[in-house]
Design an enzyme around this catalytic site. Structure first.
Site, PDB file in Angstrom:
ATOM      1  N   GLY A   4       0.817  -1.221   0.000  1.00  0.00           N
ATOM      2  CA  GLY A   4       0.000   0.000   0.000  1.00  0.00           C
ATOM      3  C   GLY A   4       0.842   1.258   0.000  1.00  0.00           C
ATOM      4  CB  CYS A   5       3.718   2.271   2.072  1.00  0.00           C
ATOM      5  SG  CYS A   5       2.841   2.171   3.656  1.00  0.00           S
ATOM      6  CB  THR A   6       5.015   0.264  -2.855  1.00  0.00           C
ATOM      7  OG1 THR A   6       5.977  -0.227  -1.916  1.00  0.00           O
ATOM      8  CG2 THR A   6       5.631   0.330  -4.242  1.00  0.00           C
ATOM      9  CB  ALA A  22       5.719   6.086  -2.328  1.00  0.00           C
TER      10      ALA A  22
END
Length: 155
Positions: free
Chosen positions: A46-48, A51
């Site tokens: 999710g963070c990838t 970003a």
């Protein structure tokens, strides 16, 4: 539970190390609008996605006068691996002590898979040129969030 910011609040000052270990301060951005987003961990799906979405839209945001800073509890070494692996262009800073995360209301109790846990609350705070909170969004989704911000800001 940390206090959530409201529009009109003064954005808490911070100085944190970036992926290269260099200090980045909110004060460095005075006179520019800044989107400060908080995410749980580098190198996670999710963070990838989030970003990469910010990186893909960096020119659009910059043309509208916005800089972007991503904050997570990760150390600079992990942030550097994240930046290299995903070819990220956003400024990533680490807050292992979670002081900035807490000051922004982005660390505390949250629901995860039906359980209450303490951790990073995925959040985005838009700071105006004078250092005031323009918008504060909490419990945001990793996917589609950047498009929503762009729409909400009228970009």
């Amino acid at each position: 539970m940390s206090e959530r910011l409201q529009p009109g609040d003064t954005a808490p000052a911070f100085t944190l190390p970036d992926a290269d270990g260099k200090d980045v301060s909110l004060a460095d951005y005075r006179g520019r609008k800044v989107i400060v987003y908080f995410y749980p961990a580098a190198l996670t799906p999710g963070c990838t996605k989030q970003a990469c979405d910010f990186t893909d839209n960096l020119d659009v945001l910059a043309d509208a006068g916005y800089d972007v800073i991503g904050v997570s509890p990760d150390k600079p070494e992990k942030l550097a691996r994240f930046r290299e692996k995903e070819d990220l262009k956003v400024t990533l800073v680490g807050d292992p002590d979670k002081e900035t995360l807490t000051a922004y209301g982005a660390f505390g109790e949250k629901k995860l898979y039906g359980k209450t846990v303490t951790g990073v609350i995925r959040s985005t705070v838009v700071v105006d040129e004078g250092g005031k909170v323009e918008r504060a969004l909490y419990n945001v989704k990793a996917t589609g969030h950047v498009a929503k911000i762009i729409k909400d800001l009228g970009i």
